[in-house]
Design an enzyme around this catalytic site. Sequence first.
Site, short mmCIF file in Angstrom:
data_model
loop_
_atom_site.label_atom_id
_atom_site.label_comp_id
_atom_site.label_asym_id
_atom_site.label_seq_id
_atom_site.Cartn_x
_atom_site.Cartn_y
_atom_site.Cartn_z
N HIS A 125 52.52 -64.30 -43.17
CA HIS A 125 51.99 -63.26 -44.04
C HIS A 125 53.14 -62.52 -44.72
O HIS A 125 54.24 -62.41 -44.16
CB HIS A 125 51.16 -62.27 -43.22
CG HIS A 125 49.97 -62.89 -42.55
ND1 HIS A 125 50.08 -63.60 -41.39
CD2 HIS A 125 48.67 -62.92 -42.91
CE1 HIS A 125 48.88 -64.05 -41.04
NE2 HIS A 125 48.00 -63.65 -41.94
N SER A 149 43.10 -66.07 -38.68
CA SER A 149 43.12 -65.36 -37.39
C SER A 149 41.98 -65.79 -36.49
O SER A 149 40.82 -65.75 -36.89
CB SER A 149 42.89 -63.86 -37.61
OG SER A 149 44.00 -63.25 -38.11
N TYR A 176 53.46 -59.41 -44.98
CA TYR A 176 53.87 -58.22 -44.22
C TYR A 176 54.89 -58.53 -43.13
O TYR A 176 55.49 -57.63 -42.55
CB TYR A 176 52.66 -57.49 -43.63
CG TYR A 176 51.82 -58.30 -42.66
CD1 TYR A 176 52.28 -58.61 -41.38
CD2 TYR A 176 50.56 -58.74 -43.02
CE1 TYR A 176 51.52 -59.36 -40.51
CE2 TYR A 176 49.79 -59.49 -42.16
CZ TYR A 176 50.28 -59.79 -40.90
OH TYR A 176 49.52 -60.54 -40.05
N ASN A 205 35.12 -57.47 -39.10
CA ASN A 205 34.78 -56.06 -38.87
C ASN A 205 34.31 -55.47 -40.19
O ASN A 205 34.60 -56.03 -41.25
CB ASN A 205 36.02 -55.29 -38.39
CG ASN A 205 37.20 -55.45 -39.35
OD1 ASN A 205 37.94 -56.44 -39.29
ND2 ASN A 205 37.33 -54.53 -40.26
N HIS A 237 43.66 -55.19 -34.20
CA HIS A 237 43.88 -56.64 -34.38
C HIS A 237 43.10 -57.41 -33.31
O HIS A 237 42.56 -58.49 -33.57
CB HIS A 237 45.37 -56.95 -34.30
CG HIS A 237 45.71 -58.40 -34.47
ND1 HIS A 237 45.42 -59.10 -35.62
CD2 HIS A 237 46.29 -59.29 -33.62
CE1 HIS A 237 45.82 -60.36 -35.48
NE2 HIS A 237 46.33 -60.50 -34.27
N1 HPA Z 1 41.40 -55.09 -43.44
C1 HPA Z 1 42.37 -55.96 -43.79
N2 HPA Z 1 42.52 -57.13 -43.19
C2 HPA Z 1 41.65 -57.47 -42.24
C3 HPA Z 1 40.61 -56.62 -41.85
C4 HPA Z 1 40.47 -55.36 -42.48
O1 HPA Z 1 39.57 -54.55 -42.19
N3 HPA Z 1 39.92 -57.26 -40.87
C5 HPA Z 1 40.52 -58.46 -40.70
N4 HPA Z 1 41.57 -58.59 -41.51
#
Ligand code: HPA
Length: 273
Positions: A84, A31, A86, A236, A248
């Site tokens: 992914h 990402s 998901y 994060n 996101h």
């Molecule tokens: N959780 C899961 N996937 C992620 C996160 C998160 O906090 N940050 C970036 N991808």
Amino acid sequence: MNQVYDKVLKCYESIKDRLPFQPRVALVLGSGLGNYADTMDVRGEISYSEIEDFPVSTVPGHAGKFIFGYIKDVPVVCMKGRVHYYEGYPVTDVVLPTRLMKLMGAEILFLTNASGGINPSFHAGCFMLIKDHISCFAPNPLIGANIDQLGCRFPDMSTVYDPELQRIIREKAKECDIPLKEGVYVQLTGPSFESPAEIQMLHGLGADAVGMSTVVEAIAANHMGMRICGISCVANLAAGMTDQPLTHEEVQEAANQAAPMFTRLVTEAIGAF
Ligand code: HPA
């Protein structure tokens, strides 16, 4: 014949005459890190949408193509965008690109991703060298008839992340003055972010960072005998570790900000592989 393997072979047959070279390294961009390819000496591109039956990502920031180019003198196939679990694809489709890059000739798989930091010493924007992973919250990509042409039924997973590649990445981070954390990455399915209770549980299990990719690809690559390394960009702090809700957009923004340092580290490391 094995349907999963047939599909990989079919994809390979359809593109093999378009490869500008045999790649040595396969690099998967996570990402917000997709612009890395702009720094390569590009020799060719193949959009995922041009390959029949190839899984195409639906996530913003993951627009998909293989980019072939040199990083220093190393021939690299780079995945700009990945799919992914998901998104609804079977996990065998999620790892199909990894298997395809091995068929192209890649010996080394360099995985990158954006993650949520669980280790309290981490902060948004830091990098974590992946030393090991926890896979048991994601479906195993090797379930189903074993593809004997690729690897054995019960592959050992005691050293998934190659110690020598880790050493090189550590050394290059030091030389470039880029702080590098280390730890265990856990893959959950997503797409919802974790709850604070889940993050506490994952912390207790020994995870340092959490995300929604990478581990299934590492398992498929290890099954095929590839040498693997990975760096996670901690975008994060995970749920419950700050007052802020997760988005996101925030993940992408943090990854974008970290991109120049990330680019430097990946380039120096691959040049020394
Ligand atoms: N959780 C899961 N996937 C992620 C996160 C998160 O906090 N940050 C970036 N991808």
